[in-house]
Write a protein that holds these residues in place. Sequence first.
Motif, PDB file in Angstrom:
ATOM      1  N   GLU A   1       0.849  -1.187   0.000  1.00 28.25           N
ATOM      2  CA  GLU A   1       0.000   0.000   0.000  1.00 28.25           C
ATOM      3  C   GLU A   1       0.883   1.234   0.000  1.00 28.25           C
ATOM      4  O   GLU A   1       1.878   1.301   0.732  1.00 28.25           O
TER       5      GLU A   1
ATOM      6  N   ILE B   1       0.724   5.488   0.177  1.00 24.57           N
ATOM      7  CA  ILE B   1      -0.032   6.724   0.384  1.00 24.57           C
ATOM      8  C   ILE B   1       0.818   7.873  -0.121  1.00 24.57           C
ATOM      9  O   ILE B   1       1.915   8.128   0.395  1.00 24.57           O
TER      10      ILE B   1
ATOM     11  N   HIS C   1      -7.193   3.116  -4.118  1.00 25.90           N
ATOM     12  CA  HIS C   1      -8.156   2.559  -3.157  1.00 25.90           C
ATOM     13  C   HIS C   1      -8.978   3.664  -2.493  1.00 25.90           C
ATOM     14  O   HIS C   1     -10.171   3.487  -2.262  1.00 25.90           O
ATOM     15  N   ASN C   2      -8.305   4.748  -2.152  1.00 33.85           N
ATOM     16  CA  ASN C   2      -8.998   5.845  -1.492  1.00 33.85           C
ATOM     17  C   ASN C   2      -8.506   7.184  -2.027  1.00 33.85           C
ATOM     18  O   ASN C   2      -7.327   7.343  -2.341  1.00 33.85           O
TER      19      ASN C   2
ATOM     20  N   GLU D   1      -8.682  10.829  -0.456  1.00 36.28           N
ATOM     21  CA  GLU D   1      -9.070  11.625   0.699  1.00 36.28           C
ATOM     22  C   GLU D   1      -9.023  13.116   0.368  1.00 36.28           C
ATOM     23  O   GLU D   1      -8.286  13.549  -0.520  1.00 36.28           O
TER      24      GLU D   1
ATOM     25  N   LYS E   1      -5.597  13.457  -1.731  1.00 36.50           N
ATOM     26  CA  LYS E   1      -4.533  12.632  -1.146  1.00 36.50           C
ATOM     27  C   LYS E   1      -4.889  11.184  -1.500  1.00 36.50           C
ATOM     28  O   LYS E   1      -5.938  10.682  -1.085  1.00 36.50           O
TER      29      LYS E   1
ATOM     30  N   LYS F   1      -4.457   7.003  -1.868  1.00 39.06           N
ATOM     31  CA  LYS F   1      -3.927   5.753  -1.321  1.00 39.06           C
ATOM     32  C   LYS F   1      -4.081   4.676  -2.392  1.00 39.06           C
ATOM     33  O   LYS F   1      -5.154   4.475  -2.925  1.00 39.06           O
TER      34      LYS F   1
END
Length: 208
Positions: free
Chosen positions: A6, A8, A34-35, A37, A205, A207
């Motif tokens: 992973e 970030i 995946h994300n 933010e 941001k 991920k």
Amino acid sequence: KPNSIEIILPPEIYNLENNSHQLSILHNEDFHIHNIEINQYILLEAYKNLNSIKSGNRNNVIKCSKKGFNLKRLKSKEYENAYKIILENMNRRNYKISMTWESLSSMMSTFPSNFINFGLFDKEVMIAASICIKISEDILYLFYWGENKNYSGLSLKSYISNKISEFCIENNFKIFDLGTSSNLSTPNIGLINYKKSIGGYSCNKFKL
């Protein structure tokens, strides 16, 4: 997943061009987002003190100033008291703190020059606090902050944000990073609007 990695990426405002390159490279290496933010920050070259704060919080800043509250950079012996204020504030709001005092204290002892911590005082009593990390010569990151419950009606965080922004400008920082306002890509609308009201802008941001 076993054997998975992973990654970030830093908020885009840190270096938009570099993030664009990294996203492209990682995508071609079969990484997937995946994300996404929402990260908020104060762009200090555009910060016009009270004029950058919306009227409700501007009034709160003025009230705190009239009460004579004083924001001071903390000494290491005051850090634990600052943490206790932050922890109580987060518990009261049903937020989980990411680091114990023992872990945070160890990190601050290992990297003392990377931490710039502040306390807001009513005479001799600390009533609010912030723990900030110096990411670079240009970026100061708000890691934790909190206020005493007995002063919650005054929006001390708005005053702290204003005073830390002034500190950042005086010390030639370009970005005051207010942190993320979403969790697992779900936006916290109240938090987003609050940070906007104290002069915050938004960026992504990622991920992967």
